[in-house]
Scaffold this motif. Structure first.
Motif, short mmCIF file in Angstrom:
data_model
loop_
_atom_site.label_atom_id
_atom_site.label_comp_id
_atom_site.label_asym_id
_atom_site.label_seq_id
_atom_site.Cartn_x
_atom_site.Cartn_y
_atom_site.Cartn_z
N ILE A 225 35.63 42.03 46.54
CA ILE A 225 34.36 42.42 47.18
C ILE A 225 33.14 41.72 46.59
O ILE A 225 32.09 41.69 47.21
CB ILE A 225 34.13 43.96 47.17
N GLU A 226 33.27 41.14 45.40
CA GLU A 226 32.09 40.49 44.80
C GLU A 226 32.51 39.55 43.67
O GLU A 226 33.57 39.75 43.06
CB GLU A 226 31.15 41.57 44.24
N ILE A 227 31.68 38.53 43.43
CA ILE A 227 31.93 37.63 42.31
C ILE A 227 30.69 37.60 41.42
O ILE A 227 29.58 37.50 41.92
CB ILE A 227 32.24 36.19 42.79
N ASP A 228 30.90 37.70 40.11
CA ASP A 228 29.80 37.55 39.16
C ASP A 228 29.96 36.19 38.47
O ASP A 228 30.76 36.07 37.53
CB ASP A 228 29.84 38.69 38.14
N PRO A 229 29.22 35.18 38.93
CA PRO A 229 29.43 33.81 38.43
C PRO A 229 29.13 33.70 36.93
O PRO A 229 29.85 32.98 36.22
CB PRO A 229 28.43 32.97 39.22
N ALA A 230 28.11 34.40 36.47
CA ALA A 230 27.71 34.26 35.07
C ALA A 230 28.81 34.73 34.13
O ALA A 230 29.13 34.08 33.14
CB ALA A 230 26.42 35.04 34.82
N LYS A 231 29.43 35.86 34.48
CA LYS A 231 30.48 36.41 33.61
C LYS A 231 31.87 35.89 33.97
O LYS A 231 32.85 36.22 33.30
CB LYS A 231 30.49 37.94 33.75
#
Ligand code: FAD
Ligand code: UQ1
Length: 415
Positions: A225-231
């Protein structure tokens, strides 16, 4: 303002092959509306992702692919006016038709996964996808760069084209890690929103065996449902009723984006079913409300698996039914839901699934196609592309039904 006997909306697989069939019959009386400059053989995208075939081999100019004896407007259809037998194009011009075939394919919804678009654009991120003509060339470099961590492959919570492709790329990548001797350092995970690994039990059993043997973790009812690019974290939601979410860190994340019917179709509820697919009779492929409208391919409501192989079988039925109808005869041919998926499981092997509406195997070759073979890999990587460019785009490939009848005769003699 234009008019024609047969109007074909979309010049992809379904549109191009139907336009070719009818342009042979009714010369210069066929109009195709298709906005793209290039025509892609999309099944090759999986192999491009694995570094097996080149991007160049998957594309041709639309102009060189569509039939010469038909008229092509390089435009979008913006609206349909079925009571007037007419569509309006982006230029504002209208086209009137006697028969219309709608073959608009699926729309990709990259925007539905927050973080996805920015990650795909970033060459340094581990996020990639074989599903876009503008993202596919990044896949192999990203797989090749992965030497440790977790490689996650996803399947979304929507209908998709070639439902096998999101796991084929997982098998190919896994084989690559093995060959590069980094497999022990890379965890390979396939997270699918579906409750099963594959819709047909025979092939699902075979694929579960492949995953077990090769230590690929499979999580069903698990939706990205979502991607956190930084982490470098992906967020998943369980679709088992709990709706629980969890995060998983990735070094490689291959995403199959959510898909749906084209927005233009959805704007016309009289043409679609409740979820926006072109509403056709699953046997005749004629529109359920308008008798001079037909559909083929990924945009139709028929509950078959959305593949090019399905379109080959649909094309034969559709052509015969339309010709019968034009001659004032009843339609005699019915599409049985045939679809096929060459499930590439590594650099030299493939399980060639073939089945119908009942999800019962309907195999072409006189062998047990639930097993991996080298010959089916060769078919997928080299024979089907050739079949496509030389026969199917010219309206001359109706699928392997003929071979199937022949090999079932061979099988019967053996018993
Ligand atoms: P498309 O070929 O997508 O064509 C739709 C066309 O409609 C497009 O050209 C588009 O520009 C046009 N269009 C859209 N909107 C409009 C508009 N408003 N006006 C005019 N034109 C419009 N199939 C297999 O059988 N075997 C495989 O191994 C396989 N592997 C695959 C792997 C991947 C990665 C992908 C992406 C697909 C794969 N497929 C495979 C599926 C196959 O490519 C598709 O099912 C098939 O191409 C669909 O054909 P279509 O004509 O319905 O849609
Ligand atoms: C097929 O006909 C076809 O269209 C050219 C494909 O497109 C890529 C396929 O993947 C498959 C599997 C078929 C079916 C053909 C045979 C010989 C089983």
């Amino acid at each position: 303002h234009h008019s024609c006997k047969v109007l074909v909306v979309g010049g992809g697989t379904g549109g191009c092959s139907m336009a070719a069939k009818f342009a042979d019959k009714f010369k210069d009386q066929v109009i195709i509306v298709e906005p793209n400059e290039l025509h892609y053989y999309q099944p090759m995208f999986t192999l491009i992702g694995g570094g097996i075939r080149s991007f160049e081999a998957s594309k041709r100019l639309m102009r060189d692919t569509l039939p010469k004896n038909a008229k092509w407007f390089q435009e979008n259809v913006m609206s349909f006016e079925p009571p007037q037998n007419q569509v309006t194009m982006s230029s504002g011009d209208t086209v009137q038709y006697e028969i219309m075939i709608i073959a608009m394919g699926l729309q990709l919804h990259w925007e539905k996964i927050p973080g996805l678009i920015e990650c795909l654009k970033d060459n340094m991120s581990g996020v990639c996808s074989i599903y876009g003509s503008d993202t596919v060339t990044n896949v192999f470099p990203k797989i090749a760069r992965t030497k440790s961590g977790t490689a996650i492959f996803t399947f979304p919570n929507s209908p998709v084209k070639c439902p096998g492709a999101p796991q084929k790329i997982a098998y190919i990548a896994e084989d690559y890690f093995r060959n590069q001797k980094v497999r022990d350092n890379v965890k390979v995970v396939y997270n699918t929103a579906l409750p099963v690994i594959f819709g047909v039990k025979k092939y699902a059993d075979a694929l579960w065996d492949v995953c077990k043997q090769r230590n690929i973790t499979v999580n069903v009812q698990t939706n990205l449902i979502e991607i956190d690019p930084a982490k470098e974290e992906a967020v998943f939601q369980k679709l088992d009723g709990s709706n629980e979410t969890f995060v998983e860190k990735y070094s490689l994340l291959h995403v199959c984006p959510p898909m749906g019917p084209p927005d233009v179709l959805k704007k016309h509820p009289s043409l679609t079913n409740e979820v926006g697919f072109l509403s056709v009779d699953p046997k005749t492929l004629r529109h359920t409300k308008y008798s001079n409208i037909y559909g083929i391919g990924d945009c139709i409501s028929a509950p078959n698996s959305k593949t090019m192989a399905a379109i080959a079988a649909q094309g034969k039925v559709l052509y015969k039914n339309i010709m019968d109808d034009l001659a004032g005869k009843p339609m005699t041919m019915a599409y049985n839901g045939y679809s096929s998926c060459p499930l590439v499981t590594g650099y030299r092997k493939c399980i060639l699934a073939e089945f119908d509406y009942n999800l019962k195997p309907l195999e072409t070759f006189p062998v047990d196609q639930g097993r991996e073979y080298f010959f089916t890999f060769i078919l997928k990587a080299y024979v089907f592309p050739l079949l496509y460019w030389t026969l199917m785009t010219r309206g001359k490939w109706d699928g392997p039904e003929f071979f199937r009848k022949y090999s079932s005769m061979i099988k019967k003699k053996e018993i």
